[in-house]
Design a protein around this motif. Sequence first.
Motif, PDB file in Angstrom:
ATOM      1  N   ILE A  26       4.638   5.446   5.307  1.00 15.46           N
ATOM      2  CA  ILE A  26       3.936   5.134   4.062  1.00 15.46           C
ATOM      3  C   ILE A  26       2.432   5.129   4.281  1.00 15.46           C
ATOM      4  O   ILE A  26       1.660   5.597   3.441  1.00 15.46           O
ATOM      5  CB  ILE A  26       4.413   3.774   3.521  1.00 15.46           C
ATOM      6  N   THR A  78       3.820   8.545  -2.944  1.00 15.86           N
ATOM      7  CA  THR A  78       3.049   7.518  -2.246  1.00 15.86           C
ATOM      8  C   THR A  78       1.558   7.796  -2.342  1.00 15.86           C
ATOM      9  O   THR A  78       0.748   6.893  -2.579  1.00 15.86           O
ATOM     10  CB  THR A  78       3.472   7.433  -0.769  1.00 15.86           C
ATOM     11  N   LEU A 211       2.042  -4.976   3.227  1.00 12.41           N
ATOM     12  CA  LEU A 211       3.195  -4.099   3.136  1.00 12.41           C
ATOM     13  C   LEU A 211       4.165  -4.341   4.285  1.00 12.41           C
ATOM     14  O   LEU A 211       5.376  -4.459   4.083  1.00 12.41           O
ATOM     15  CB  LEU A 211       2.727  -2.641   3.141  1.00 12.41           C
ATOM     16  N   TYR A 215       8.084  -5.820   4.031  1.00 15.34           N
ATOM     17  CA  TYR A 215       9.181  -4.988   4.500  1.00 15.34           C
ATOM     18  C   TYR A 215      10.011  -5.702   5.562  1.00 15.34           C
ATOM     19  O   TYR A 215      11.232  -5.583   5.605  1.00 15.34           O
ATOM     20  CB  TYR A 215       8.651  -3.673   5.063  1.00 15.34           C
ATOM     21  N   ARG A 307      13.507  -1.328  -1.856  1.00 15.46           N
ATOM     22  CA  ARG A 307      12.391  -0.390  -1.791  1.00 15.46           C
ATOM     23  C   ARG A 307      11.248  -0.740  -2.736  1.00 15.46           C
ATOM     24  O   ARG A 307      10.083  -0.767  -2.331  1.00 15.46           O
ATOM     25  CB  ARG A 307      12.894   1.032  -2.079  1.00 15.46           C
ATOM     26  N   PHE A 311       7.388  -1.895  -1.577  1.00 12.06           N
ATOM     27  CA  PHE A 311       6.367  -0.867  -1.805  1.00 12.06           C
ATOM     28  C   PHE A 311       5.359  -1.307  -2.862  1.00 12.06           C
ATOM     29  O   PHE A 311       4.141  -1.258  -2.635  1.00 12.06           O
ATOM     30  CB  PHE A 311       7.036   0.440  -2.216  1.00 12.06           C
ATOM     31  N   GLN A 312       5.843  -1.737  -4.025  1.00 11.64           N
ATOM     32  CA  GLN A 312       4.936  -2.087  -5.113  1.00 11.64           C
ATOM     33  C   GLN A 312       4.114  -3.328  -4.781  1.00 11.64           C
ATOM     34  O   GLN A 312       2.921  -3.394  -5.104  1.00 11.64           O
ATOM     35  CB  GLN A 312       5.724  -2.310  -6.419  1.00 11.64           C
TER      36      GLN A 312
END
Length: 346
Positions: A26, A78, A211, A215, A307, A311-312
Amino acid sequence: MSPLVELLGHPVVELLGDVLVRVLRIAVFLSVGVFLANLAVSFGLVEKIAVVSQYLTGPANLPDEVGTAILTTTASPTAGYGMLADFRESGVLDDRATLVAVTINTFFGFAQHIVTFYVPVLIPILGARVGVLYVTTRGLVALAITLTGIAAGAVLLDGSNVDRGAVGEEATTDGGAEHGTSDDEPETTLGRVRDALGETREKLGEILPRLAGIYVVVALLVAYSEEILGYLGGSGQALTATADGLTGLLGLPGAAVPVVAAFALDTTSGAVVIAPLIENGTFTARTAVATMLVGGIVSFAVSTFKRSIPFQYGIWGREFGSKVIAVNTGLKIGWIALALVLLLVP
């Protein structure tokens, strides 16, 4: 076996390794997106791209710079999101305008998956007729969401939601005075590239730690979900119960329940499960596509947690990231529900 080898083979260490790989991937696309956004503005590429993107940004009352991000999403979602995040941070877009831009992004993000997944993987598994019908339906849903975003921009946005001069002023302040204004000077190009790299590095420094942390938490929760559900008294039967309720309500065959459950967890697995049932006549093309769409609705809960949230939240932060997730999920469920009605009404 040495203690080091045992440690490296521990499930948690392997899990953290997978998270690291995902975050690094990412990071690469995100850095490319932010870097391209800065270069596009610095070298005046926005004006050239605006010839194409103005048909999207103009009706939605968005500045031309946003078209760069929207079109970039086709190559890399992305990177496109990274560019939009940069525009929001720089003040080009306020929160409402950013939500509209994210909504318009939907079809272009879907288009990228046509080449990378739907055509080479899904259609060969499902067969030409069902595969093309499913991909077309999903494409029309994505296009409807994009058009919804354009309509929302036309109604909800005005000059107070965007600052069309913010990026240009920033480029003039950061680049023009420091590196000169003559295109003939070689240091001007180098300076602009250096500035873009510096801003990209700063943006990654803000986003990547957040991030990575999110995760890690999500990956651990997913890996030990069975133990957590057992402790809380839940089980995987909840997913099957949800699928059973939806398929029964829509009048789909009983075989749709395991298909929906499989499709909700993994698209490819769901396609493999339903393919022989299409061949033997259990599902028609329309009921097969409807079943897979129901699987898509059920899967939003799974995919959002695995996900979308990491991510957001990593891109936007918790507060605004929650708004992006809510808008994306609500529009997808709404338009898929309408597609189901059109597919199943005699």
